[in-house]
Design a protein around this motif. Structure first.
Motif, mmCIF file in Angstrom:
data_model
loop_
_atom_site.group_PDB
_atom_site.id
_atom_site.type_symbol
_atom_site.label_atom_id
_atom_site.label_comp_id
_atom_site.label_asym_id
_atom_site.label_seq_id
_atom_site.Cartn_x
_atom_site.Cartn_y
_atom_site.Cartn_z
ATOM 1 N N ILE A 211 106.639 -51.923 40.036
ATOM 2 C CA ILE A 211 106.031 -52.519 38.835
ATOM 3 C C ILE A 211 105.891 -51.476 37.728
ATOM 4 O O ILE A 211 106.160 -51.763 36.555
ATOM 5 N N GLU A 212 105.510 -50.248 38.102
ATOM 6 C CA GLU A 212 105.408 -49.183 37.092
ATOM 7 C C GLU A 212 106.781 -48.824 36.529
ATOM 8 O O GLU A 212 106.929 -48.544 35.336
ATOM 9 N N ALA A 213 107.804 -48.832 37.398
ATOM 10 C CA ALA A 213 109.153 -48.424 36.979
ATOM 11 C C ALA A 213 109.785 -49.414 36.008
ATOM 12 O O ALA A 213 110.568 -49.026 35.138
ATOM 13 N N ILE A 214 109.478 -50.708 36.154
ATOM 14 C CA ILE A 214 110.132 -51.703 35.282
ATOM 15 C C ILE A 214 109.373 -51.949 33.972
ATOM 16 O O ILE A 214 109.888 -52.616 33.077
ATOM 17 N N LYS A 215 108.163 -51.409 33.858
ATOM 18 C CA LYS A 215 107.383 -51.647 32.633
ATOM 19 C C LYS A 215 108.124 -51.238 31.364
ATOM 20 O O LYS A 215 108.092 -51.975 30.370
ATOM 21 N N PRO A 216 108.820 -50.053 31.337
ATOM 22 C CA PRO A 216 109.523 -49.664 30.095
ATOM 23 C C PRO A 216 110.553 -50.691 29.626
ATOM 24 O O PRO A 216 110.810 -50.792 28.428
#
Length: 1034
Positions: free
Chosen positions: A818-823
Motif C-alpha cells: 500500500i505504501e509502495a503504490i501511493k506515489p
C-alpha cells in the motif's frame, strides 16, 4: 660585429607574436574548462531542480489532497457514516460511507442473525459433498460460558468455516449438558441463600422444578453467548443431554450394556462427598499437597480441622502379649479397623502371625495378617491398621484376606452405630479429636508428628472427600478400554498433539471399573427397579443385590418381575439414584445424530471428523466417548482428537470464581468498567469470604476495567495463543492489540475504496506478466501465505495459520504494498496510468482474497469489509463471504525470483530506516549504499525509487559493490593485530609470580583488557562468518 637595428626589431616582433598565440591557446583551454564546469553545475542544478520539482509536485499533491480532504470533511453528513437499522434476520444495511474508526459493536451487529436465517449453518445428510463434522463439547447449563469455552468456540468455528468454504458438507452440532452435580450444587446454594431451605425441605419433585427453572434462565444465556462469539452452529440440531430424545438413548444404552454383562451392581469403595451426600467422580476431586501440619476450614465445622499429621497409637494384643503400634492420618477411621497387616518377612512380628489385637473401644478382634504387597517394613513401625471400608489400599487388602468391611459413617459424615455408642452421632472431625482423647485416657496414644500428604477435596463443595463403601452401579471397562487402546495404536484415532498419546495408553491400560450412579436428584434416573416380595422379612430398598431388574420402563420391569417371581405378590421401586453426567456425555456423538434410531444423520455424519476439547478431560470424557462409541455405535466416534491448552490468568493461576480471575468472554467483547466487574461478582453465587477475595483479585488485574475488544479480536487472540503447549497465560492487553489491528484492516479498506474510486469494476481476469514488479511480488507472497495457512490448518497448527495471515496483512500488504503504490496516485499523470490500473486491480485482488483467507478467524469484520468491496461485472459472487470459496494456490502468481529480490530491497529499507534518528521522522535525507556483490548492487539499482519511497529518504546513491577479498584482508589484518596484543597480555598474566606480585588493581585492569580483546576477536569472527554467508548466498 654590431647588429643592425632593423634586424633586432623584426626578431622582437616575431617573439611577441609567438607568446600571444600560446597565451591565447591557454586562455581558450581555460575558457573551455570553465564552460564545461558551468555546464556541469547547470546540469546538477537542473537535476536538483527537477528532483525538487518532483518532490514539490508530490508534496503539493499531498497538500492539495489534504485541502480536499479538509473540505470534504466540512461537507460531510454525519448520518452517512451510521448504519441504518436492519430488521432482524435481514442482510445488514450498510452506511453509504465507511466510519473513520473501526467499532466492534457497530461492525458485529446484524450479521449473525442474517447468516442464521439464511440457512448458512445447516448441513444436509443427502449432500454429495464430503462431510466434516464436529460436535460442540456441551457446556454445563450451570450458568455463563467462560473464556475456556470461548477458546473452544474460536478453534471449532475456524475449522468449520474453513471446511465449509473449502467445499465440505460442514456440520457443527450444538448442545448443552445438564451437569448433574454442578447444577444441583448451584441451585442448592441459591435455595439456601434466597429462601434458607435445603432440597430435602422442598422434596425431590419441587427441587427438580427449581433446577428446570434455572436451566431455562441460564440455558438462554449460553446460547446468546455462543451466537455473540460467531459460532456457526446448526441450531436445527440443538441437543440437551436431558431432553426426551437423549434421555431415551441414555436408558437404551444402560439396558444394552447391562444385558451384555458390562453394567452390574456391587459394593465398592467410592469418593463420597458428605455435604452433597453422593459419590463423585475423580475429576471432581482436587488434591491439596500438604507439607506439614495445616489447619483447614471444612464445610459444616465452626473450627478449623487439623491435617498433615501422622498420629501413632497402640492396639492391645490378646493374651497379654503386649501391644502393637500403628499410625494413621485419619485417626477416626480406627473405629472401622478389622485387621492389622505386617510384612511376612519382618522378624519383629513373626511371633504374632495369625494372632489378634483387641479393639479398645468395642472389643472387636483384629487379626494380624501378612501382606507383602501393602506393607513396607522400613516405614514407621512396620505395622499397618486396615480399614477396608474407608481406604482404597485397605479395600484391596480386605478382598485379598476376606476381611469384614465395616462402614462407620452416615451419608452426611457422622459416626454411625458401627462406630460405637461412645462416638455415635459425632461429625467425623469432631470424632477425630474425641478418639485421640479416649486413646490418651487408655494410655494408648503414642504421639503426633508432621506428615506430608495429599488431601482430596470436592471441587464443588470444598468438603474433604471420604472414601466410603457403597452399593453402586458400575461399568466393566476392560474390554472397551482395550478397544480404545487399539483404536489409537492403529491410528484409527489420531491424538493431537501426539505427546498426549502416552497419557491415553497409561490411563486405559490401568483403567478401573466406572461407578456410574450418583445419589443426586438432578439427572437421568437409573432405569432399574427393586423387587420387594410381600413375604420378605427385610423390605428395605436394595437390601438384596439380586432383586434389581433393569428395563426401559416400569411396565417392562413389571413383566420381567412377574416372569422371575411367578405367582408372587410384589411391588417395584425405581432406584432413586441418577447416572453420572459423564455417562450421558459419553454417548453424545451418537445421541446428537439420532442413535439408537437408524437415522439419516447417523449414516451421513457418524463417525464425526474431529473432537476438539481441553486436555484435562482426555480420560473423563474423550476415552468414555471412544469406549461407548465402539461398543454401541460400532465405530470410533471421531477420527481425530485435538486437545487445546488450558487457559490461566496472566499470572499463570488456574481460573477460579473464588479468586475472581474468571473472565466472561462477553466482558472482553463488550468491555466493562471495574465497577461493572465487581457488581457481577456480587450477583454471583460466591460465599461472603470468597466474594472479598474475588473482588481484590479483580481490582488488581483490571484496575481500569476491560476495554471493548469485540468478538473478532478475542477469537484471533485466543487462537494465536494456542502455540503455548499446555497452558495459556491470558493477558487481555494482547486481545486489545488485535482490536487495534482490526482498525488497521479497516483503514486499509478505507484507503482502497478511496483509490479504487466510485466507478471501479474489478476485471474478471488479470494478466500478471504485464504488472509492475511490486504487484507481481504482493501476489506471489499472498500465494505463499495461502499455502502456509492451508497447510497449518490441515496440520491443526492454528497459531501458525493466524501468524501467517497476520504477517501478510500487516508486514507485506499494509507496510509495503500500500505504501509502495501511493506515489502512483499522487497525480493523474498519464505516465503512471498503466501502473495505477494494475495497482487498483492488484489491491482489489489482495483485499478480496485476504479477507476470505482471514474470515474463519475473524468472521464479522471480514464479512462487513468484503461486502463493501466492488463486485466484478456479471460475477456469480456469493451473497456472503462465509459461503464463498476459501483461497487456494494460483500457480501463475508464484514468483520466487522476484520474492528474493524484494527480500534484498526490504532488508535495505529496514537498514536505512534503522539508521535514521528518531527526531528526523519528517526530514528526508540522502542515503548511500555499499553492496555485497554486483548482483545485489544491480537489484538495489533496479528498485532504487521503491527503496527511496519506502524508506522516506531524499535519494539513494550507490557507492559500488563490496570487494570481498579486500574486506576479508582488512578483517585478517585486524584479527592478527588483536591476536598479538592478546598473546602478549596472556603471556604477562601467566608469568610466574604475576598473581603474587602484581597489585590487585593492575590484575583487574589486565583482566578487563583481556576480556575486551576476546570480545573484539568474537566480533571479527562473526563478521567473517557473515561475509562468507553473504558471498555464498550471492
Amino acid at each position: 660585429m654590431e647588429k643592425q637595428p632593423g634586424a633586432q626589431g623584426a626578431g622582437k616582433v616575431a617573439e611577441e607574436k609567438q607568446l600571444d598565440e600560446k597565451e591565447l591557446e591557454r586562455k581558450l583551454k581555460k575558457d573551455q574548462k570553465a564552460k564545461e564546469k558551468e555546464e556541469k553545475k547547470l546540469k546538477a542544478k537542473q537535476k536538483e531542480a527537477a528532483r525538487l520539482q518532483a518532490q514539490a509536485t508530490s508534496d503539493g499533491t499531498k497538500k492539495t489532497e489534504k485541502k480536499q480532504r479538509k473540505k470534504a470533511v466540512e461537507d460531510e453528513n454525519p448520518e452517512d457514516f451510521i448504519d441504518p437499522d436492519t430488521p432482524n434476520g435481514r442482510k445488514k444495511l450498510l452506511a453509504p460511507q465507511m466510519a473513520k474508526q473501526y467499532s466492534p459493536s457497530a461492525v458485529e451487529k446484524s450479521w449473525y442473525a442474517w447468516w442464521e436465517s439464511s440457512g448458512y449453518f445447516g448441513a444436509d445428510p443427502a449432500s454429495t459433498k464430503p462431510p466434516f463434522v464436529i460436535v460442540l463439547p456441551p457446556p454445563n447449563v450451570t450458568g455463563a460460558l467462560h473464556i475456556g469455552h470461548a477458546l473452544t468456540v474460536a478453534i471449532e468455528d475456524a475449522m468449520i468455516r474453513w471446511r465449509r468454504m473449502s467445499g465440505y458438507n460442514a456440520l457443527w452440532v450444538p448442545g448443552v449438558d445438564h451437569a448433574g452435580i454442578a447444577t444441583q450444587v448451584v441451585v442448592e446454594k441459591k435455595l439456601m441463600r434466597e429462601r434458607k431451605l435445603t432440597r430435602h425441605d422442598i422434596g425431590r419433585e419441587n427441587f427438580v422444578n427449581e433446577v428446570l427453572k434455572w436451566k431455562d434462565q441460564y440455558g438462554g444465556t449460553i446460547l446468546n453467548q455462543l451466537r455473540r462469539l460467531g459460532a456457526s452452529l446448526d441450531w436445527s440440531r440443538e441437543a440437551f443431554t436431558m431432553d426426551e430424545q437423549r434421555s431415551k438413548a441414555v436408558t437404551e444404552a444402560f439396558v444394552r450394556l447391562h444385558k451384555e454383562g458390562l453394567i452390574y451392581r456391587d459394593y465398592r469403595l467410592v469418593n463420597w462427598d458428605c455435604t452433597l451426600r453422593t459419590a463423585i467422580s475423580d475429576i471432581e476431586v482436587d488434591h491439596i499437597e500438604l507439607k506439614e501440619e495445616t489447619m483447614l476450614k471444612v464445610p459444616g465445622y465452626a473450627n478449623e480441622v487439623q491435617f498433615g499429621v501422622l498420629i501413632s497409637f497402640a492396639y492391645p494384643l490378646e493374651e497379654g502379649l503386649g501391644e502393637i503400634v500403628v499410625a494413621t492420618t485419619r485417626i477416626e477411621t480406627m473405629l472401622g479397623d478389622t485387621a492389622i497387616a505386617v510384612h511376612p518377612e519382618d522378624k519383629r512380628y513373626k511371633h504374632l502371625h495369625g494372632r489378634y489385637a483387641v479393639h479398645p473401644f468395642n472389643g472387636r478382634k483384629l487379626k494380624i495378617i501378612c501382606d507383602a504387597e501393602l506393607v513396607d517394613p522400613t516405614f514407621g513401625t512396620g505395622a499397618v491398621k486396615i480399614t477396608p471400608a474407608h481406604d482404597p489400599n485397605d479395600f484391596e487388602v480386605g478382598k485379598r484376606h476376606n476381611l469384614d468391611f465395616i462402614n462407620i459413617f452416615t451419608d452426611d459424615g457422622k459416626i454411625n452405630s458401627n462406630g460405637g455408642a461412645q462416638f455415635e452421632g459425632m461429625p467425623r472431625f469432631t470424632a477425630r479429636v474425641a478418639v485421640i482423647e479416649a486413646l490418651k485416657e487408655k494410655g494408648l496414644y503414642k504421639g503426633t508428628k508432621k506428615n506430608e500428604m495429599s488431601l482430596g477435596v470436592c471441587s464443588r463443595t470444598n468438603d474433604v472427600v471420604e472414601p466410603m463403601i457403597k452399593p453402586q452401579w458400575f461399568v466393566n471397562c476392560n474390554s472397551m478400554a482395550k478397544a480404545g487402546l487399539d483404536a489409537v495404536r492403529s491410528k484409527k484415532i489420531e491424538i493431537i498433539p501426539q505427546q498426549y498419546e502416552q497419557d491415553w495408553y497409561r490411563w486405559l491400560e490401568n483403567i478401573r471399573d466406572w461407578c456410574v450412579s450418583r445419589q443426586l436428584w438432578w439427572g437421568h434416573r437409573v432405569p432399574a427397579w427393586y423387587v420387594t416380595l410381600e413375604d420378605d422379612q427385610d423390605k428395605s430398598l436394595g437390601s438384596d443385590n439380586n432383586r434389581w431388574i433393569v428395563a426401559r420402563n416400569e411396565s417392562d420391569a413389571n413383566l420381567e418381575a412377574q416372569k422371575k417371581y411367578p405367582g408372587k405378590k410384589l411391588w417395584l421401586d425405581q432406584d432413586p439414584d441418577v447416572l453420572d453426567t459423564w455417562f450421558s456425555s459419553g454417548l453424545f456423538p451418537l445421541t446428537v445424530l439420532g442413535w439408537p434410531s437408524d437415522s439419516a444423520d447417523l449414516h451421513a455424519f457418524y463417525p464425526t471428523s474431529v473432537l476438539e476439547t481441553g486436555l484435562d478431560i482426555l480420560f473423563f470424557w474423550v476415552a468414555r466417548m471412544v469406549m461407548m462409541g465402539l461398543q454401541l455405535g460400532g465405530d470410533v466416534p471421531f477420527e481425530k482428537v485435538y486437545l487445546h491448552p488450558m487457559i490461566r490468568d496472566a499470572h499463570g493461576r488456574k481460573m477460579s470464581k473464588s479468586l475472581g480471575n474468571v473472565v466472561d468472554p462477553l466482558e472482553v467483547i463488550n468491555g466493562m468498567s471495574l465497577e461493572g466487574l465487581l457488581k457481577r461478582l456480587e450477583e454471583g453465587n460466591l460465599d461472603p469470604n470468597e466474594l472479598i477475595i474475588a473482588k481484590e483479585g479483580k481490582k488488581k488485574d483490571f484496575p481500569d476495567g476491560i476495554a471493548e475488544c469485540g468478538t473478532d479480536a478475542l477469537r484471533f487472540a485466543l487462537i494465536a495463543y494456542t502455540s503455548q503447549s499446555d497452558r495459556i497465560n491470558l493477558d487481555i492487553k494482547r486481545v486489545v492489540g488485535y482490536r487495534q489491528w482490526c482498525n488497521k484492516l479497516w483503514n486499509a479498506i478505507r484507503f482502497a475504496m478511496g483509490k479504487l474510486g466510485d466507478h471501479y469494476t474489478p476485471p474478471a481476469t488479470v494478466d500478471v506478466s504485464r504488472m509492475p514488479p511490486i504487484c507481481k511480488w504482493i501476489l506471489s507472497v499472498l500465494n505463499k501465505a495461502i499455502g502456509k495457512t492451508v497447510t497449518a490448518l490441515e496440520a491443526y497448527k492454528f497459531s501458525d495459520a493466524t501468524s501467517t495471515i497476520y504477517s501478510w496483512w500487516q508486514y507485506q500488504l499494509c507496510d509495503v504494498f500500500i505504501e509502495a503504490i501511493k506515489p502512483y496516485f499522487f497525480s493523474d499523470s498519464q505516465e503512471f496510468e498503466s501502473a495505477r490500473t494494475a495497482s487498483r486491480d492488484t489491491l482489489w485482488i489482495c483485499l478480496e482474497t485476504g479477507l476470505r483467507l482471514l474470515h474463519p478467524f475473524m468472521p464479522y469484520v471480514t464479512e462487513e469489509l468484503w461486502q463493501r468491496l466492488p463486485q466484478p461485472k456479471d460475477s456469480c459472487r456469493k451473497d456472503s463471504i462465509m459461503i464463498s470459496e476459501y483461497p487456494s494456490l494460483v500457480e501463475e502468481w508464484t514468483n520466487d525470483r522476484l520474492e528474493n529480490e524484494m527480500d534484498i530491497v526490504l532488508d535495505a529499507v529496514n537498514r536505512i530506516r534503522s539508521m535514521k534518528p528518531p527526531t528526523d521522522s519528517n526530514e528526508r535525507r540522502p542515503a548511500f549504499a555499499l553492496c555485497r556483490g554486483q548482483e545485489i548492487a544491480a537489484t538495489i539499482q533496479c528498485y532504487q525509487s521503491l527503496i527511496v519511497s519506502l524508506s522516506s529518504v531524499s535519494h539513494l546513491k550507490l557507492q559500488g559493490a563490496l570487494n570481498a577479498d579486500a574486506e576479508r584482508e582488512k578483517l585478517r589484518k585486524k584479527k592478527d593485530e588483536i591476536q598479538k596484543l592478546q598473546n602478549a597480555l596472556t603471556q604477562k598474566m601467566d608469568a610466574s609470580g604475576y598473581r603474587e606480585k602484581a597489585p590487585q588493581n593492575v590484575q583487574e585492569e589486565d583482566m578487563r583488557k583481556l576480556t575486551a580483546l576476546l570480545e573484539q576477536l568474537e566480533v571479527i569472527s562473526e563478521a567473517e562468518k557473515k561475509l562468507d554467508a553473504k558471498i555464498g548466498n550471492n
